[in-house]
Design a protein around this motif. Sequence first.
Motif, PDB file in Angstrom:
ATOM      1  N   ALA A 199       5.516 -15.656  13.409  1.00 23.89           N
ATOM      2  CA  ALA A 199       4.980 -14.774  12.353  1.00 23.89           C
ATOM      3  C   ALA A 199       3.792 -15.472  11.714  1.00 23.89           C
ATOM      4  O   ALA A 199       3.669 -16.691  11.762  1.00 23.89           O
ATOM      5  CB  ALA A 199       6.051 -14.493  11.310  1.00 23.89           C
ATOM      6  N   ILE A 200       2.911 -14.682  11.140  1.00 27.05           N
ATOM      7  CA  ILE A 200       1.748 -15.264  10.479  1.00 27.05           C
ATOM      8  C   ILE A 200       1.584 -14.595   9.110  1.00 27.05           C
ATOM      9  O   ILE A 200       1.748 -13.377   8.984  1.00 27.05           O
ATOM     10  CB  ILE A 200       0.487 -15.092  11.356  1.00 27.05           C
ATOM     11  N   VAL A 201       1.294 -15.404   8.119  1.00 31.64           N
ATOM     12  CA  VAL A 201       1.109 -14.890   6.765  1.00 31.64           C
ATOM     13  C   VAL A 201      -0.246 -15.347   6.250  1.00 31.64           C
ATOM     14  O   VAL A 201      -0.490 -16.547   6.100  1.00 31.64           O
ATOM     15  CB  VAL A 201       2.220 -15.392   5.810  1.00 31.64           C
ATOM     16  N   ALA A 202      -1.132 -14.405   5.987  1.00 31.11           N
ATOM     17  CA  ALA A 202      -2.427 -14.736   5.392  1.00 31.11           C
ATOM     18  C   ALA A 202      -2.329 -14.544   3.883  1.00 31.11           C
ATOM     19  O   ALA A 202      -1.836 -13.515   3.419  1.00 31.11           O
ATOM     20  CB  ALA A 202      -3.516 -13.827   5.954  1.00 31.11           C
ATOM     21  N   GLY A 203      -2.771 -15.547   3.160  1.00 31.07           N
ATOM     22  CA  GLY A 203      -2.609 -15.515   1.707  1.00 31.07           C
ATOM     23  C   GLY A 203      -1.244 -16.076   1.362  1.00 31.07           C
ATOM     24  O   GLY A 203      -0.500 -15.522   0.569  1.00 31.07           O
ATOM     25  N   ALA A 204      -0.931 -17.184   2.028  1.00 29.64           N
ATOM     26  CA  ALA A 204       0.423 -17.735   1.943  1.00 29.64           C
ATOM     27  C   ALA A 204       0.629 -18.581   0.693  1.00 29.64           C
ATOM     28  O   ALA A 204       1.725 -19.070   0.439  1.00 29.64           O
ATOM     29  CB  ALA A 204       0.721 -18.566   3.194  1.00 29.64           C
ATOM     30  N   GLY A 205      -0.424 -18.775  -0.080  1.00 29.88           N
ATOM     31  CA  GLY A 205      -0.304 -19.670  -1.219  1.00 29.88           C
ATOM     32  C   GLY A 205       0.256 -19.009  -2.467  1.00 29.88           C
ATOM     33  O   GLY A 205       0.800 -19.677  -3.339  1.00 29.88           O
ATOM     34  N   SER A 206       0.177 -17.704  -2.522  1.00 28.74           N
ATOM     35  CA  SER A 206       0.620 -17.025  -3.753  1.00 28.74           C
ATOM     36  C   SER A 206       2.126 -16.876  -3.758  1.00 28.74           C
ATOM     37  O   SER A 206       2.810 -17.189  -2.781  1.00 28.74           O
ATOM     38  CB  SER A 206      -0.008 -15.636  -3.808  1.00 28.74           C
ATOM     39  N   GLY A 207       2.653 -16.367  -4.826  1.00 30.12           N
ATOM     40  CA  GLY A 207       4.094 -16.148  -4.937  1.00 30.12           C
ATOM     41  C   GLY A 207       4.624 -15.273  -3.827  1.00 30.12           C
ATOM     42  O   GLY A 207       5.598 -15.616  -3.148  1.00 30.12           O
ATOM     43  N   THR A 208       3.962 -14.147  -3.611  1.00 29.12           N
ATOM     44  CA  THR A 208       4.441 -13.231  -2.570  1.00 29.12           C
ATOM     45  C   THR A 208       4.314 -13.871  -1.197  1.00 29.12           C
ATOM     46  O   THR A 208       5.263 -13.860  -0.402  1.00 29.12           O
ATOM     47  CB  THR A 208       3.622 -11.918  -2.597  1.00 29.12           C
ATOM     48  N   GLY A 252      14.727 -26.794   7.881  1.00 32.02           N
ATOM     49  CA  GLY A 252      15.013 -26.732   9.311  1.00 32.02           C
ATOM     50  C   GLY A 252      14.172 -25.741  10.081  1.00 32.02           C
ATOM     51  O   GLY A 252      14.392 -25.518  11.274  1.00 32.02           O
ATOM     52  N   GLY A 253      13.207 -25.124   9.421  1.00 31.10           N
ATOM     53  CA  GLY A 253      12.349 -24.143  10.099  1.00 31.10           C
ATOM     54  C   GLY A 253      11.067 -24.774  10.619  1.00 31.10           C
ATOM     55  O   GLY A 253      10.821 -25.971  10.426  1.00 31.10           O
ATOM     56  N   SER A 254      10.260 -23.978  11.285  1.00 31.18           N
ATOM     57  CA  SER A 254       8.964 -24.437  11.783  1.00 31.18           C
ATOM     58  C   SER A 254       7.854 -23.757  11.000  1.00 31.18           C
ATOM     59  O   SER A 254       7.889 -22.538  10.808  1.00 31.18           O
ATOM     60  CB  SER A 254       8.788 -24.078  13.264  1.00 31.18           C
ATOM     61  N   ALA A 255       6.878 -24.555  10.600  1.00 29.87           N
ATOM     62  CA  ALA A 255       5.761 -23.979   9.841  1.00 29.87           C
ATOM     63  C   ALA A 255       4.475 -24.709  10.187  1.00 29.87           C
ATOM     64  O   ALA A 255       4.490 -25.916  10.472  1.00 29.87           O
ATOM     65  CB  ALA A 255       6.034 -24.079   8.349  1.00 29.87           C
ATOM     66  N   TYR A 256       3.385 -23.968  10.197  1.00 28.29           N
ATOM     67  CA  TYR A 256       2.067 -24.512  10.525  1.00 28.29           C
ATOM     68  C   TYR A 256       1.062 -23.979   9.505  1.00 28.29           C
ATOM     69  O   TYR A 256       0.952 -22.768   9.339  1.00 28.29           O
ATOM     70  CB  TYR A 256       1.627 -24.063  11.917  1.00 28.29           C
ATOM     71  N   GLY A 257       0.348 -24.863   8.873  1.00 29.84           N
ATOM     72  CA  GLY A 257      -0.631 -24.413   7.886  1.00 29.84           C
ATOM     73  C   GLY A 257      -2.057 -24.518   8.395  1.00 29.84           C
ATOM     74  O   GLY A 257      -2.405 -25.475   9.109  1.00 29.84           O
ATOM     75  N   TYR A 258      -2.875 -23.527   8.069  1.00 22.43           N
ATOM     76  CA  TYR A 258      -4.296 -23.524   8.451  1.00 22.43           C
ATOM     77  C   TYR A 258      -5.134 -23.102   7.252  1.00 22.43           C
ATOM     78  O   TYR A 258      -4.754 -22.182   6.524  1.00 22.43           O
ATOM     79  CB  TYR A 258      -4.561 -22.562   9.614  1.00 22.43           C
ATOM     80  N   THR A 259      -6.254 -23.764   7.124  1.00 21.09           N
ATOM     81  CA  THR A 259      -7.170 -23.407   6.045  1.00 21.09           C
ATOM     82  C   THR A 259      -8.154 -22.362   6.558  1.00 21.09           C
ATOM     83  O   THR A 259      -8.764 -22.546   7.611  1.00 21.09           O
ATOM     84  CB  THR A 259      -7.935 -24.651   5.575  1.00 21.09           C
ATOM     85  N   ALA A 260      -8.266 -21.283   5.842  1.00 28.46           N
ATOM     86  CA  ALA A 260      -9.232 -20.256   6.239  1.00 28.46           C
ATOM     87  C   ALA A 260      -9.558 -19.384   5.041  1.00 28.46           C
ATOM     88  O   ALA A 260      -8.729 -19.195   4.152  1.00 28.46           O
ATOM     89  CB  ALA A 260      -8.673 -19.381   7.363  1.00 28.46           C
ATOM     90  N   ASP A 261     -10.782 -18.892   5.042  1.00 27.07           N
ATOM     91  CA  ASP A 261     -11.193 -17.910   4.030  1.00 27.07           C
ATOM     92  C   ASP A 261     -11.138 -16.537   4.695  1.00 27.07           C
ATOM     93  O   ASP A 261     -11.933 -16.236   5.585  1.00 27.07           O
ATOM     94  CB  ASP A 261     -12.617 -18.236   3.566  1.00 27.07           C
ATOM     95  N   ALA A 262     -10.192 -15.732   4.249  1.00 24.53           N
ATOM     96  CA  ALA A 262      -9.942 -14.443   4.904  1.00 24.53           C
ATOM     97  C   ALA A 262     -11.166 -13.542   4.919  1.00 24.53           C
ATOM     98  O   ALA A 262     -11.292 -12.676   5.790  1.00 24.53           O
ATOM     99  CB  ALA A 262      -8.778 -13.719   4.208  1.00 24.53           C
ATOM    100  N   ALA A 268      -3.751 -11.716   1.499  1.00 24.23           N
ATOM    101  CA  ALA A 268      -4.877 -12.408   0.855  1.00 24.23           C
ATOM    102  C   ALA A 268      -5.366 -11.616  -0.346  1.00 24.23           C
ATOM    103  O   ALA A 268      -5.381 -10.380  -0.338  1.00 24.23           O
ATOM    104  CB  ALA A 268      -6.012 -12.599   1.849  1.00 24.23           C
ATOM    105  N   ASN A 269      -5.762 -12.310  -1.350  1.00 26.75           N
ATOM    106  CA  ASN A 269      -6.072 -11.707  -2.640  1.00 26.75           C
ATOM    107  C   ASN A 269      -7.228 -12.441  -3.278  1.00 26.75           C
ATOM    108  O   ASN A 269      -7.239 -13.661  -3.310  1.00 26.75           O
ATOM    109  CB  ASN A 269      -4.836 -11.838  -3.529  1.00 26.75           C
ATOM    110  N   ALA A 270      -8.181 -11.712  -3.785  1.00 29.65           N
ATOM    111  CA  ALA A 270      -9.351 -12.359  -4.380  1.00 29.65           C
ATOM    112  C   ALA A 270      -9.341 -12.295  -5.893  1.00 29.65           C
ATOM    113  O   ALA A 270     -10.351 -12.569  -6.535  1.00 29.65           O
ATOM    114  CB  ALA A 270     -10.617 -11.690  -3.844  1.00 29.65           C
ATOM    115  N   GLY A 271      -8.195 -11.967  -6.479  1.00 28.07           N
ATOM    116  CA  GLY A 271      -8.185 -11.776  -7.923  1.00 28.07           C
ATOM    117  C   GLY A 271      -8.974 -10.529  -8.276  1.00 28.07           C
ATOM    118  O   GLY A 271      -9.352  -9.758  -7.396  1.00 28.07           O
TER     119      GLY A 271
END
Lengths: 245, 245, 245, 245
Positions: free
Chosen positions: A6-15, A50-60, A89-92
């Motif tokens: 699965a992939i989540v863009a805008g993964a830094g916010s609460g949601t 115990g899960g797998s996660a991969y982080g990437y930096t990107a500007d959506a 992803a959210n730009a405020g």
Amino acid sequence: MSKFYAIVAGAGSGTGASVALRFAKTYPVVLLARKSANYEPIVQEIRAAGGSAYGYTADASDPASVDGAFAQIEKDLQGHKLAAAVYNANAGFAYKPFLELKVEDLDTSLGTAANGLFYFAQKTLPQLLDAVSSSPHPPSLLVTGATASIRGSAKFTTFAAGKFAQRAITQSLAREFGPQGVHVALAIIDGVIDTPWGKERTANNGVADGKIAAEAIAESYWHLHTQPRSAFTHELDIRPYVEKF
Amino acid sequence: MSKFYAIVAGAGSGTGASVALRFAKTYPVVLLARKSANYEPIVQEIRAAGGSAYGYTADASDPASVDGAFAQIEKDLQGHKLAAAVYNANAGFAYKPFLELKVEDLDTSLGTAANGLFYFAQKTLPQLLDAVSSSPHPPSLLVTGATASIRGSAKFTTFAAGKFAQRAITQSLAREFGPQGVHVALAIIDGVIDTPWGKERTANNGVADGKIAAEAIAESYWHLHTQPRSAFTHELDIRPYVEKF
Amino acid sequence: MSKFYAIVAGAGSGTGASVALRFAKTYPVVLLARKSANYEPIVQEIRAAGGSAYGYTADASDPASVDGAFAQIEKDLQGHKLAAAVYNANAGFAYKPFLELKVEDLDTSLGTAANGLFYFAQKTLPQLLDAVSSSPHPPSLLVTGATASIRGSAKFTTFAAGKFAQRAITQSLAREFGPQGVHVALAIIDGVIDTPWGKERTANNGVADGKIAAEAIAESYWHLHTQPRSAFTHELDIRPYVEKF
Amino acid sequence: MSKFYAIVAGAGSGTGASVALRFAKTYPVVLLARKSANYEPIVQEIRAAGGSAYGYTADASDPASVDGAFAQIEKDLQGHKLAAAVYNANAGFAYKPFLELKVEDLDTSLGTAANGLFYFAQKTLPQLLDAVSSSPHPPSLLVTGATASIRGSAKFTTFAAGKFAQRAITQSLAREFGPQGVHVALAIIDGVIDTPWGKERTANNGVADGKIAAEAIAESYWHLHTQPRSAFTHELDIRPYVEKF
């Protein structure tokens, strides 16, 4: 046998963080955020559990940045198919009288809400289509909307422009890719989310549960993902019980 | 310690039966239908699976009949609080040119969709309010809508009148009772349900999964019921992936 | 050569009276109201201005009463075709907590908003169809909606049920009769109308023009009526500039 | 005594030309179009009919171009106040499967529908506000929408994104500037317009009046403009009687 991610863009916010944690119970999860500081704690939390996660930096909102991240993801996740793509992803937003807004405010809103979703969908839909015949649940493209997705309030002009455009894209994609087996859905989040950032904002006069638990949103996203193709929800709203609507 | 139960009106149809079976995994379930033949097999199926089920005959559009059933339910379920009330009663519909419709067609549609929900809500909301402080999940009033809840198509005049009115009632109740802790939601079922009756109808040219699995609807109802009060969904649509919308 | 007339049901209120006066500039107008005292002053005003007007007493929610009025109209207007039918009948509304409402409140609301429109449309649509080929403007069935046509607010449960049902009927009729040349439209009046009754109600803190001028509504109805068939409006909203929406 | 003028952006198309001709019966009219060849025939037609018309070349999606045109307009129309501003600029649309669309298609759609309206509104709203106290009718900002303003159809992804965003802007502006006396409205044109360009397209199987008469749209815009502030319409739809909706 295929493996799925699965992939989540805008993964830094609460949601985004909560959705990543929820989907990580089943899939390796790719987290995209503008800064590594945004996704790093979630990556660690998923791994610790115990899960797998991969982080990437990107500007959506920047196609080159998105291209770069996806090229790397393709390498790192080789052999996996994409089961779920979440665009959060959210730009405020600028809350201002219209005549004080700058065209940059509009560009920022459209850039993330509309263009960003466009890039993300062009990258992920071919992968989601490729997973249709084998994925445990219908491959899903899930998008995070807001009150402004369906209502242009005074002084929210540019924010509403972006979220309306995003809803249009989501709706068009649902009508085009649904019949091909991909589940495209929009969650209209109508309220303040209970995040560190949200905590600073007053919502519903501080009444208990007057802000939305991000974990609850994540459960609804998971529910959307697990709906069989005979019973797709395209749009649902989520709001606190005390929220006026 | 409180015990909780659920009630399903219109339990004889595919959706009602599946919802009853799903909620029976957690709660004793009361089934209401016009004829005992409609609920009896479901009651047996629930009991065979180790659950508790109680069937009552009632005409949802007849207040005296509803009164009678609820008086009996009150006795039989003494000591229980109401955790979930599902209104799924359906009067079928007349598909006819407007000038061939009789006022009886309108009365039948409104009688079940609007008046029936009105009676049911007046009986169940006091019980749902009474369960707010103790129920494991926010007490829920869930209503089964249709495409005609949001679209008045040609030749569906009386059916749409009933379903629009029902949506209005559901929306007004959500705004009044949500802040009191009761979750009121409408599921807009946009497609043919895969029931014995549905099987006779052509839907989406017979393509696989072109009709909605009733079990999938039931999972969405259960998801609605388990949403915490900080994250209520008021309205969601459910349709097959191949359904035009 | 054909002669044409218009009919206004609910002609006693501010909107109905203004619409009758406006249409009387072009057509003889039939006014229907529950009491002759409601239409009599308008009939006199139209005649004093050189127009033709005919008043009939009828209860829009009672089919026998409607039948009787239309039988008489048919005699009195012999040789005329129907160019415009306006449904503006209104039963008032109960603003109450749901659990204090009686089923009679629901029946009253549905009886006028839904059943009344149903009877009126069954009487007038055959006449409107008959006028399609000769009428100076496309024969029109115009319906007066309200905020509650599109929003079920708390404590407006029964009023919203009626107005939603009415909107459904109007929409279904537009889709069925539009292609046959009859213009069916709904005006969503979102605000307090500036009538003797309205004058007693505070609206928008008494700001100038904070209530809707009934004459302005009438102009919009006339505009709807004069739209050619290549450019029908089905739905428009009307509200004071200061009204929140 | 103040003199008033109207401005139409996108004056070269069928709708824009008809609106310019209609408003020119009352006001001097400024026409904006990408090429002088687009507005020149209309300017001549207005002048031949005894009206005043001024043509300016501008690209609505280019802020510098818009700035330049408005600087010139300010000089040429000195001493006039702005009574009506109509935004009808249109960038055409890409009808394509999503994965064949380029981001340029999205930028083109948003650039004209959203950014263009943003620039136009920032230029005209201060002028419209300035006319509130003296204008014969409430100063009006009227925007031309489309089916895609409210529906994201398959393969119309980028077009719908732009038109949804435009609707959001229009709605937010209505809520902010309505209470200040400026009438902001959106016309949702749902059908093919009967223009030289439209003539080449099949619509409704060539049935008579199956395409929208641009003059009829213009009449509805004029009606919107003449509504008093107690009775503003914010949104109306316009479609041929035979159009499916």
